[in-house]
Scaffold this motif. Structure first.
Motif, PDB file in Angstrom:
ATOM      1  N   SER A 268       7.336  14.698   0.589  1.00 53.86           N
ATOM      2  CA  SER A 268       8.655  14.706  -0.018  1.00 53.86           C
ATOM      3  C   SER A 268       9.245  13.303   0.060  1.00 53.86           C
ATOM      4  O   SER A 268       8.790  12.478   0.848  1.00 53.86           O
ATOM      5  CB  SER A 268       9.553  15.708   0.693  1.00 53.86           C
ATOM      6  N   ARG A 269      10.237  13.074  -0.754  1.00 57.60           N
ATOM      7  CA  ARG A 269      10.890  11.771  -0.805  1.00 57.60           C
ATOM      8  C   ARG A 269      11.378  11.360   0.581  1.00 57.60           C
ATOM      9  O   ARG A 269      11.216  10.225   1.006  1.00 57.60           O
ATOM     10  CB  ARG A 269      12.037  11.840  -1.822  1.00 57.60           C
ATOM     11  N   HIS A 270      11.948  12.316   1.320  1.00 61.63           N
ATOM     12  CA  HIS A 270      12.545  11.934   2.595  1.00 61.63           C
ATOM     13  C   HIS A 270      11.481  11.570   3.624  1.00 61.63           C
ATOM     14  O   HIS A 270      11.667  10.677   4.421  1.00 61.63           O
ATOM     15  CB  HIS A 270      13.523  13.031   3.063  1.00 61.63           C
ATOM     16  N   GLU A 271      10.311  12.226   3.527  1.00 58.78           N
ATOM     17  CA  GLU A 271       9.211  11.856   4.428  1.00 58.78           C
ATOM     18  C   GLU A 271       8.702  10.456   4.104  1.00 58.78           C
ATOM     19  O   GLU A 271       8.417   9.664   5.005  1.00 58.78           O
ATOM     20  CB  GLU A 271       8.046  12.827   4.248  1.00 58.78           C
ATOM     21  N   LEU A 272       8.563  10.181   2.791  1.00 52.34           N
ATOM     22  CA  LEU A 272       8.067   8.859   2.395  1.00 52.34           C
ATOM     23  C   LEU A 272       9.057   7.770   2.789  1.00 52.34           C
ATOM     24  O   LEU A 272       8.662   6.688   3.208  1.00 52.34           O
ATOM     25  CB  LEU A 272       7.805   8.823   0.889  1.00 52.34           C
ATOM     26  N   ASN A 273      10.351   8.085   2.638  1.00 48.94           N
ATOM     27  CA  ASN A 273      11.369   7.112   3.045  1.00 48.94           C
ATOM     28  C   ASN A 273      11.242   6.790   4.522  1.00 48.94           C
ATOM     29  O   ASN A 273      11.370   5.651   4.936  1.00 48.94           O
ATOM     30  CB  ASN A 273      12.768   7.676   2.798  1.00 48.94           C
ATOM     31  N   ARG A 274      10.979   7.845   5.299  1.00 46.41           N
ATOM     32  CA  ARG A 274      10.853   7.646   6.731  1.00 46.41           C
ATOM     33  C   ARG A 274       9.632   6.780   7.034  1.00 46.41           C
ATOM     34  O   ARG A 274       9.678   5.886   7.864  1.00 46.41           O
ATOM     35  CB  ARG A 274      10.720   9.005   7.408  1.00 46.41           C
ATOM     36  N   MET A 275       8.562   7.046   6.319  1.00 44.16           N
ATOM     37  CA  MET A 275       7.344   6.269   6.536  1.00 44.16           C
ATOM     38  C   MET A 275       7.570   4.818   6.117  1.00 44.16           C
ATOM     39  O   MET A 275       7.193   3.879   6.819  1.00 44.16           O
ATOM     40  CB  MET A 275       6.213   6.862   5.713  1.00 44.16           C
TER      41      MET A 275
ATOM     42  N   THR B  74       3.540  13.477  -6.110  1.00 48.31           N
ATOM     43  CA  THR B  74       3.114  14.387  -7.172  1.00 48.31           C
ATOM     44  C   THR B  74       1.744  14.993  -6.897  1.00 48.31           C
ATOM     45  O   THR B  74       1.614  16.195  -6.727  1.00 48.31           O
ATOM     46  CB  THR B  74       3.107  13.657  -8.527  1.00 48.31           C
ATOM     47  N   GLU B  75       0.712  14.140  -6.799  1.00 46.32           N
ATOM     48  CA  GLU B  75      -0.633  14.697  -6.607  1.00 46.32           C
ATOM     49  C   GLU B  75      -0.985  14.870  -5.136  1.00 46.32           C
ATOM     50  O   GLU B  75      -1.886  15.624  -4.792  1.00 46.32           O
ATOM     51  CB  GLU B  75      -1.678  13.780  -7.246  1.00 46.32           C
ATOM     52  N   GLY B  76      -0.327  14.117  -4.257  1.00 46.96           N
ATOM     53  CA  GLY B  76      -0.644  14.207  -2.836  1.00 46.96           C
ATOM     54  C   GLY B  76      -1.682  13.172  -2.433  1.00 46.96           C
ATOM     55  O   GLY B  76      -2.230  12.458  -3.266  1.00 46.96           O
ATOM     56  N   ASN B  77      -1.955  13.137  -1.137  1.00 46.05           N
ATOM     57  CA  ASN B  77      -2.910  12.151  -0.626  1.00 46.05           C
ATOM     58  C   ASN B  77      -4.342  12.659  -0.774  1.00 46.05           C
ATOM     59  O   ASN B  77      -4.597  13.675  -1.408  1.00 46.05           O
ATOM     60  CB  ASN B  77      -2.578  11.801   0.838  1.00 46.05           C
ATOM     61  N   LYS B  78      -5.263  11.946  -0.153  1.00 52.48           N
ATOM     62  CA  LYS B  78      -6.688  12.285  -0.218  1.00 52.48           C
ATOM     63  C   LYS B  78      -6.958  13.719   0.232  1.00 52.48           C
ATOM     64  O   LYS B  78      -7.923  14.339  -0.162  1.00 52.48           O
ATOM     65  CB  LYS B  78      -7.408  11.310   0.724  1.00 52.48           C
ATOM     66  N   TYR B  79      -6.096  14.234   1.115  1.00 52.84           N
ATOM     67  CA  TYR B  79      -6.313  15.564   1.664  1.00 52.84           C
ATOM     68  C   TYR B  79      -5.453  16.613   0.961  1.00 52.84           C
ATOM     69  O   TYR B  79      -5.268  17.723   1.467  1.00 52.84           O
ATOM     70  CB  TYR B  79      -6.020  15.553   3.178  1.00 52.84           C
ATOM     71  N   GLY B  80      -4.863  16.227  -0.179  1.00 55.57           N
ATOM     72  CA  GLY B  80      -4.078  17.180  -0.949  1.00 55.57           C
ATOM     73  C   GLY B  80      -2.715  17.492  -0.372  1.00 55.57           C
ATOM     74  O   GLY B  80      -2.068  18.448  -0.777  1.00 55.57           O
ATOM     75  N   GLU B  81      -2.260  16.689   0.590  1.00 59.58           N
ATOM     76  CA  GLU B  81      -0.943  16.950   1.167  1.00 59.58           C
ATOM     77  C   GLU B  81       0.121  16.219   0.342  1.00 59.58           C
ATOM     78  O   GLU B  81       0.080  14.994   0.237  1.00 59.58           O
ATOM     79  CB  GLU B  81      -0.888  16.451   2.610  1.00 59.58           C
ATOM     80  N   VAL B  82       1.046  16.980  -0.237  1.00 57.07           N
ATOM     81  CA  VAL B  82       2.100  16.384  -1.042  1.00 57.07           C
ATOM     82  C   VAL B  82       3.285  16.053  -0.127  1.00 57.07           C
ATOM     83  O   VAL B  82       3.655  16.851   0.723  1.00 57.07           O
ATOM     84  CB  VAL B  82       2.532  17.344  -2.164  1.00 57.07           C
TER      85      VAL B  82
ATOM     86  N   TRP C 251       0.837  -1.207   0.000  1.00 63.20           N
ATOM     87  CA  TRP C 251       0.000   0.000   0.000  1.00 63.20           C
ATOM     88  C   TRP C 251       0.866   1.248   0.000  1.00 63.20           C
ATOM     89  O   TRP C 251       0.625   2.184  -0.750  1.00 63.20           O
ATOM     90  CB  TRP C 251      -0.881   0.027   1.254  1.00 63.20           C
ATOM     91  N   VAL C 252       1.858   1.240   0.891  1.00 62.81           N
ATOM     92  CA  VAL C 252       2.708   2.428   1.011  1.00 62.81           C
ATOM     93  C   VAL C 252       3.579   2.581  -0.227  1.00 62.81           C
ATOM     94  O   VAL C 252       3.675   3.660  -0.818  1.00 62.81           O
ATOM     95  CB  VAL C 252       3.588   2.336   2.273  1.00 62.81           C
ATOM     96  N   ALA C 253       4.196   1.458  -0.636  1.00 64.35           N
ATOM     97  CA  ALA C 253       5.139   1.518  -1.752  1.00 64.35           C
ATOM     98  C   ALA C 253       4.438   1.967  -3.023  1.00 64.35           C
ATOM     99  O   ALA C 253       4.948   2.794  -3.779  1.00 64.35           O
ATOM    100  CB  ALA C 253       5.791   0.159  -1.943  1.00 64.35           C
ATOM    101  N   ALA C 254       3.234   1.434  -3.249  1.00 60.18           N
ATOM    102  CA  ALA C 254       2.540   1.742  -4.498  1.00 60.18           C
ATOM    103  C   ALA C 254       2.077   3.191  -4.544  1.00 60.18           C
ATOM    104  O   ALA C 254       1.867   3.745  -5.611  1.00 60.18           O
ATOM    105  CB  ALA C 254       1.344   0.811  -4.658  1.00 60.18           C
TER     106      ALA C 254
END
Lengths: 265, 554
Positions: free
Chosen positions: A184-191, A174-182, A164-167
């Protein structure tokens, strides 16, 4: 060390149909010399390489895994190789969590006209792996120890959570999540790292419990995690109905995998 | 309804029993529960609960079927106000963020949810997933989604701090700056002078130190200037016919003009002083905010087609009425608070007493400024710090700041206080002036009282009370009072139709910033009293949005 010199690494190579496999073909037709250590599997796109395939390669005692695709911008499917970067990044993290040197996994680009480059990449990677030694040698661990971790990593890679996270990575950046929050790569890496750490621990706990019912303390000692953290995972698993309280051993409760769930697993 | 209305907070077993009792007595009952399902539903029935609490199911049944009981889950009481023995209660209910009818209770979402967090409903003993059902029986699913990161909520303009710091960490500086500019037109200015309420709230502060949110903003702003040499002018919407007048070219007025220009309106800014920028240009010394940075960022507003008329005070020759008759369809008043407050002690008019705001204004306008050798600054705000540090730079030998409360209550930002102390400025706490001492028409010194802290006053700070017999004299040749600013509103004239509050500020609606006169909006220090620049920016943004609504007839 004679042993070291005799060591012939076993390398699994994934080549994409449109560029790298054709590049390998060209190297062969042109009778270029390269190391015979690599076993090539043709795939339609480097983006098809699931981290679980990489883990499986190591579980089958490969000493290195190599993924080759089209150069960025040249993908037959436009963005497949960008997805491959995400996937291999994820696979590297899984390997690191399993205690395997992530240098054993290579992602590189070879086009259909680069036969010479193909042989060069293979030769260099073979020499790097040869220097690292057999799987486990560079890590200073026994294979049986690594196998347990790798099986947890495989379950993690196959599990829905990480997928789920990786996909969502490209979409979130680019487009952000359901709430429009985009993000950054480093945040996603942390997650991603957070999910991998959680999922690896959960899968190790489940693997341990498959053998026999265990108390939290026993599990914590076996996978080298603080008992409070293990208890947290176990109670979350109980809440999800994956694990049951099996018996009381003095004051320590023992937990076991719920039987009907085991069939599904 | 014959009975009374009763509010019960907390859906525990006790709460549920009380609710039933009250409902049976014929009262209308509102049962408010913090979590998405009643606490009594979650009570584990097998682990030693008291005998009279063990059978909750029949009670639950009755609770849910009783028409006189309204259960409000996932809600918290925010405010209770009482008048004439009646209570008015504000309840905030969190959305579950789920469509209940479409959920078939398969729990697959919980199994795959990648977000783990502490389960509040379980006293944080275990983990929950972002989507969860706290009660297996009722299947009340909910998704936890926090409102905003704490830093963003603390920021008056709600800057997407998480977003821009993340982009900076990725090395995507241009995108980070673009994200800042979506909410803030002056990143270079605010990145230098903001007292950063966001950093006070930063969670990282609990671990070690808060993230340097303000300086990171300054960094991307400076990066653009260094790399490109000029600032990016954002694209405008299609031109619109209506014209808007802005009175005052401070942070509130310029932001309002900027946003309106982006929406396509024609904007003219009338500024009384010879330079635009308001307090940014007249109040803040240039060592804190280099003028070329301010000018560059104001130039962006100009590049959007905003006309800034300096030396054009609104008042005698040009009233608000004149603006409307000249064809402006709306007016924004952001005149700031530039009048210094008097100390109200004898001898205040002696030569050598210069008010902080006036001192800084003269200095910033490049006028000749006289500075004494031994200066006393009265007050504990940022103006006092600016005046103290500036006078030191102008050659004063000794500068002392006198503040009537303690360091804890001091309104100046910590960085400024630390910088002042590091520069050798002496700060005396719990000291208040009593009388200016003079000799041959000039300031000779100041008679002061030592204070102690008494009961909290209206501002919530403890009121300083003079200690009897603690009077002492200080030898000074210049005194700079900096105890606050007021708004000068005489320019409005007698019949402006714009209401003024008792505090001497403009009265404006808190949401729309509309004044009592249709078409006139106001914001910034002129409405709030002296406050942070970023708050003025927030007011300017809000006013621009309201003016747009007003002109579209919404």
């Amino acid at each position: 060390m004679d042993n070291q010199n005799d060591f012939e690494p076993r390398i699994l190579g994934f080549c994409c149909n449109w560029c790298s496999y054709a590049g390998a073909d060209l190297a062969g037709v042109s009778r270029m010399q390269y190391r015979p250590n690599v076993r090539v599997i043709r795939v339609m796109c480097s983006g098809r390489i699931d981290p679980a395939f990489v883990i499986e390669g190591f579980l089958r005692r490969m000493d290195g895994v190599m993924v080759l695709g089209c150069h960025l911008g040249d993908c037959h499917y436009l963005t497949g190789n960008y997805e491959a970067i995400n996937m291999i990044n994820e696979a590297r993290k899984l390997l690191e969590y399993s205690g395997i040197n992530s240098g054993r996994l290579l992602l590189d680009w070879v086009s259909a006209s680069e036969g010479a480059r193909f042989s060069e990449v293979v030769t260099n990677f073979t020499e790097e792996i040869r220097a690292l030694g057999p799987l486990g040698a560079a890590e200073g661990r026994d294979f049986s120890e690594l196998e347990f971790k790798l099986r947890a990593a495989q379950a993690t890679a196959r599990g829905e959570k990480l997928r789920w996270v990786a996909a969502k990575q490209t979409e979130f950046m680019t487009e952000g999540n359901k709430y429009g929050e985009v993000f950054s790569r480093h945040e996603l890496n942390r997650m991603l790292e957070g999910v991998i750490a959680d999922e690896m621990a959960v899968n190790e706990i489940l693997l341990l419990m498959k053998e026999r019912p265990l108390s939290v303390k026993e599990m914590a000692a076996a996978i080298d995690l603080p008992p409070p953290r293990v208890l947290r995972y176990v109670s979350a698993l109980r809440k999800k109905g994956l694990v049951d309280l099996q018996s009381l051993d003095g004051n320590s409760p023992r937990y076991a995998i719920r039987v009907e769930e085991e069939v599904q697993q | 309804m014959s009975g009374k209305a009763v509010l019960i907070i907390g859906g525990s077993v006790t709460g549920a029993k009380l609710a039933l009792e009250q409902a049976r007595a014929g009262n209308k009952v509102y049962l408010v529960e913090k979590f998405p399902s009643l606490a009594c539903e979650r009570t584990a029935h097998n682990n030693g609960s008291a005998a009279d609490q063990s059978l909750v199911s029949p009670m639950l049944e009755e609770l849910k079927n009783n028409d006189n009981i309204q259960i409000i889950t996932g809600a918290q009481v925010e405010r209770v106000a009482e008048s004439d023995g009646k209570f008015r209660v504000n309840i905030k209910q969190r959305p579950t963020r789920l469509i209940d009818e479409r959920c078939d209770d398969c729990k697959a979402c919980i199994a795959v949810c990648p977000v783990n967090l502490w389960d509040d409903a379980d006293q944080q003993l275990a983990l929950r997933t972002a989507i969860d059902s706290p009660c297996a029986g009722s299947g009340t699913y909910n998704i936890v989604k926090d409102d905003m990161p704490v830093c963003q909520a603390a920021c008056p303009v709600n800057l997407d701090i998480r977003g821009y710091i993340g982009l900076i960490a990725d090395g995507r500086f241009d995108e980070a700056l673009a994200l800042i500019r979506e909410r803030l037109p002056f990143p270079g200015v605010i990145g230098r002078i903001c007292p950063h309420p966001c950093e006070q709230k930063c969670n990282r502060g609990d671990q070690d130190k808060p993230l340097s949110i303000r300086v990171l903003k300054r960094f991307v702003a400076d990066y653009e200037l260094q790399e490109q040499g000029e600032l990016k002018v954002p694209p405008k919407a299609a031109e619109r016919e209506e014209k808007v007048a802005v009175v005052g070219a401070g942070p509130a007025g310029l932001t309002c003009a900027h946003d309106l220009a982006l929406l396509g309106y024609g904007v003219v800014v009338f500024e009384a002083s010879s330079v635009p920028g308001g307090m940014l240009a007249l109040g803040i010394p240039d060592y804190r905010l280099p003028r070329e940075i301010l000018e560059k960022e104001i130039d962006v507003v100009r590049a959007l087609g905003v006309e800034i008329k300096t030396d054009s005070p609104v008042g005698k020759g040009l009233s608000i009425d004149d603006l409307f008759s000249k064809g402006f369809k709306a007016v924004f008043v952001g005149v700031g608070a530039h009048q210094s407050q008097k100390l109200g002690i004898p001898g205040e008019d002696t030569k050598g007493v210069v008010h902080g705001v006036d001192f800084l204004r003269d200095l910033n306008l490049g006028r000749e400024v006289w500075v004494g050798k031994n200066i006393g600054i009265i007050g504990g705000g940022n103006v006092a710090m600016d005046a103290a540090r500036s006078s030191l730079r102008l050659g004063a030998k000794k500068v002392s700041i006198l503040y009537r409360r303690t360091r804890q209550e001091m309104p100046a930002s910590d960085d400024e206080i630390e910088a002042a102390e590091a520069e050798g400025i002496e700060i005396q706490y719990l000291v208040a002036p009593v009388e200016v001492l003079s000799g041959s028409g000039k300031v000779k010194g100041l008679k002061c009282n030592r204070m102690e802290l008494g009961e909290p006053d209206a501002s919530g700070r403890r009121r300083p009370v003079p200690i009897k017999g603690s009077e002492f004299d200080m030898e000074l040749d210049m005194i700079i009072p900096a105890i606050g600013q007021a708004t000068e509103l005489s320019f409005l004239g007698e019949n402006s139709g714009i209401e003024i509050t008792k505090r001497g500020t403009l009265a404006a609606d808190t949401e729309t910033l509309a004044t009592s006169r249709p078409g006139v909006f106001a914001g910034g220090d002129a409405v709030s009293g002296p406050a942070m620049a970023i708050e003025a920016v927030a007011a300017g943004k809000r006013a621009a949005a309201s003016i747009d609504n007003y002109l579209r007839g919404e």
